[in-house]
Design an enzyme around this catalytic site. Structure first.
Site, short mmCIF file in Angstrom:
data_model
loop_
_atom_site.label_atom_id
_atom_site.label_comp_id
_atom_site.label_asym_id
_atom_site.label_seq_id
_atom_site.Cartn_x
_atom_site.Cartn_y
_atom_site.Cartn_z
N ASP A 1 29.09 -9.96 -97.23
CA ASP A 1 30.13 -10.53 -98.09
C ASP A 1 29.57 -11.23 -99.33
O ASP A 1 30.25 -12.05 -99.93
CB ASP A 1 30.99 -11.52 -97.30
N MET A 2 28.36 -10.90 -99.74
CA MET A 2 27.79 -11.53 -100.93
C MET A 2 28.19 -10.74 -102.17
O MET A 2 27.39 -10.06 -102.81
CB MET A 2 26.28 -11.66 -100.78
#
Length: 418
Positions: free
Chosen positions: A300-301
């Protein structure tokens, strides 16, 4: 004195400040168009202090003011607002003055306490005074970008301690990330991953796990109905005495809306921007963080989870401290990297050839990138298995993280071969 209202149908002009410096004005025109213009005095400086790298023209100086947008704010300001469930909760909290989905209304309600050092406040003379017949109770007026349920909070220093939410003009010094019914152990997961990053020598804000019972006065619309632990993280954009430090995420840097945070750019674009705006050393620091995401399974970066942080005076920005660092694979087993890396997203595909492709596209030296990846994997292997914070993670979640790390260590270690 009558309370100040930010009624949606009354506030038509918002002034934008970076700390005490006026940057410009956002005006709502008939038909719900929003026009942003830079203040002439700020334009005359050439863009000092820097609001956003996206405002800089390729030929030097500042870009022209953008065209008015129908029902939308310029991307820089849209990225200051919460998203999805967090946004829905804040809109419900301000239902008397904020129409669902209206960015201008929400910015008018929350603009005095935005991420970083930006303030957006009603232009003098554009404030509406609420009628005496129905005084509004104090409201939460802070904004945090992102979708996870989180609140800006203050620690009580008096007898009894505890944590409270800042109302009206109060400012939080911590971000509280609340437990989720959908993702069990998410606070403990992030707590341990941040501890791992710190053990690797990365820049990580102070953090602790606290009980939900430690909080006072959480409005119903912000309650996740889960009784797990809450992750408390010190805000690195707030200093002593409420001093604010300016930050901008990479969706803002690239002039993209939040909806493009997963596909608007690739990781090599961030690395190249860091080389230009900060230094090649900052880009290699970014590579080490990317390697950590790959080995722990953090999918989720996206663009909004990487930021620049600016000094108080003149000078280049820096890569901000780490935030939103957790393993997503326990909740999304088929997850991959949030953005492409060397043309790939799959964790298992991040072999040396992908890192070489990334290095070439980012214009970084291949040997330096490969060495940074291999060294990060080795450090994770040395630190993770005896990290005390592992004990906080629920057993099933920890087992899934461990399996992913075991899978990824030899793949990334290949970057150090030969």
């Amino acid at each position: 004195m009558a309370p100040v209202s930010h009624a949606a149908d009354r506030v038509q002009s918002l002034d934008v400040y970076l700390n005490a410096c006026k940057i410009g004005t956002i005006v709502r025109t008939p038909g719900d168009f929003n026009a942003f213009s830079l203040d002439p005095a700020y334009r005359a400086t050439g863009g000092t202090p820097v609001l956003s790298l996206s405002l800089r023209a390729a030929t030097g100086g500042l870009r022209r003011d953008p065209r008015p947008l129908a029902g939308a704010l310029p991307a820089f300001f849209a990225n200051l607002l919460p998203e999805e469930k967090l946004r829905e909760a804040m809109e419900k909290h301000h239902a008397a003055s904020v129409r669902p989905g209206n960015d201008f209304d929400l910015l008018a309600a929350l603009g005095a306490d935005l991420p970083g050092a930006v303030r957006v406040v009603p232009t003098e003379g554009a404030r509406a005074v609420a009628s005496a017949q129905a005084p509004q109770p104090p409201r939460l007026r802070f904004s945090l970008a992102g979708v996870q349920m989180k609140l800006s909070v203050m620690k009580n220093t008096g007898k009894g301690g505890g944590l409270t939410l800042p109302l009206e003009d109060g400012q939080g010094q911590y971000i509280a990330k609340f437990p989720s019914l959908t993702f069990p152990g998410v606070a403990e997961n992030e707590y341990a991953n941040l501890a791992l990053a710190a053990a690797l020598g990365m820049d990580v804000p102070a953090r602790e796990l606290v009980d939900k019972a430690d909080f006072e006065g959480i409005p119903e619309e912000f309650d996740t109905l889960s009784d797990g632990k809450v992750l408390l993280v010190k805000r690195f954009d707030r200093g002593q005495g409420g001093r604010r430090r300016h930050i901008e995420d990479f969706a803002q840097v690239f002039g993209l809306y939040p909806s493009r945070k997963y596909d608007g750019a690739a990781y090599h674009d961030i690395a190249a921007a860091l080389t230009m705006a900060v230094s090649p050393a900052a880009a290699l620091d970014f590579v080490r963080r990317l390697a950590l995401c790959a080995v722990t399974g953090n999918g989720d970066m996206h663009l909004k989870n990487w930021s620049l942080i600016y000094p108080e005076g003149d000078g280049p920005p820096a890569l901000s401290p780490i935030y939103d660092m957790l393993s997503t694979v326990p909740y999304l087993p088929a997850d991959g990297m949030a953005l492409t890396l060397g043309g790939e997203r799959s964790f298992k595909a991040l072999t040396p050839s992908r890192w070489k492709a990334f290095a070439n596209r980012a214009r970084l030296p291949e040997p330096a990138v490969l060495a940074a990846v291999a060294a990060t994997a080795a450090r994770v292997n040395a630190e993770w298995w005896h990290l005390p914070e592992r004990a906080a993670i629920p057993a099933a979640v920890l087992a899934r993280i461990d399996r992913h790390i075991t899978l990824m260590l030899p793949i990334l270690a290949e970057c150090g071969a030969g």
